[in-house]
Write a protein that holds these residues in place. Structure first.
Motif: not given
Ligand code: COA
Length: 203
Positions: A87, A89, A94-97, A99-100, A126, A128, A131-133
């Protein structure tokens, strides 16, 4: 508007800016092609209005032959499950929903297949992603020492609606073997890395 669509072979030449980010586990082209062929609906990309790829999720639906769960009729079966291999983004989206949204789409499909749970592996550092999961309902199923070449990991699981009694979070006996297997596997990996380093030193 951002849209989701199935990952196609052509995308593999366009998503470098996403998959070379920190914490993204990259794979070789055969890996993606095998996943896309197995379950095309479970491999999705998010596309920005300008056509840029800004998110990707690669997953599969499978049978866990190493575990047994008691089904609704009381007999044992190997549970089916959704597995997320990757997964990611784009950093500016990022932080726009997104990943969710990708996770939600995946879960919706494996729910339709009547899978018992979704699982994935994540690095301990990892924060963040963890936290997402967790915000989606995943829990730490097992700690995996040195699962990655340089770091510990976790297997996270989220029971699905079929798993009313959350049986997929049990099954400790097989975990002990898996734990030992992981430690041995990683020791071998590290020995091989060490030997590779020594050999290249003589080049
Ligand atoms: C992890 C990742 C996929 C999250 O994608 P995203 O589109 O930013 O996630 P979302 O916007 O749907 O975030 C949903 C929730 O996850 C948590 N979250 C996401 N990014 C976060 C961060 N940097 N710090 C803390 N919480 C975080 C928060 O609870 C967030 O809700 P909120 O924004 O209302 O506080 C993205 O940061 C990424 O691509 N990271 C690098 C690759 C990676 O780590 N992949 C997973 C490998 S297992």
């Amino acid at each position: 508007m951002t849209t989701l669509r199935g990952l196609v072979a052509d995308d593999l030449f366009k998503f470098n800016s996403i998959v070379f980010e920190d914490f993204v586990e990259g794979y070789d082209i055969r890996f993606y092609l095998s996943k896309m062929t197995k379950n095309p609906a479970l491999c999705q990309v998010a596309v920005a209005p300008d056509g840029r790829l800004i998110g990707v999720l690669v997953g599969t639906h499978d049978v866990n032959k190493n575990e047994k769960i008691q089904n609704e009729n009381g007999s044992d079966l190997h549970p089916t499950y959704g597995h997320i291999s990757m997964l990611a983004v784009a950093s500016d989206y990022r932080r726009l929903g997104l990943g969710t949204c990708l996770m939600g789409h995946f879960t919706e499909i494996v729910e339709r297949y009547s899978a018992w749970y979704v699982d994935l592996f994540v690095r301990q550092s990892n924060v963040s992603a963890i936290q997402l999961y967790k915000s989606l309902g995943f829990v730490e199923y097992r700690f995996l020492p040195m699962y990655y070449i340089d770091e510990n990991g976790f297997e996270l699981r989220m029971p699905l609606s079929r798993d009313v009694e959350r049986m997929s979070l049990k099954g400790f006996s097989t975990n002990v073997y898996y734990f030992v297997y992981q430690v041995l596997l990683n020791l071998i990996k590290q020995c091989l890395e060490y030997l590779k380093g020594r050999l290249s030193w003589y080049d």
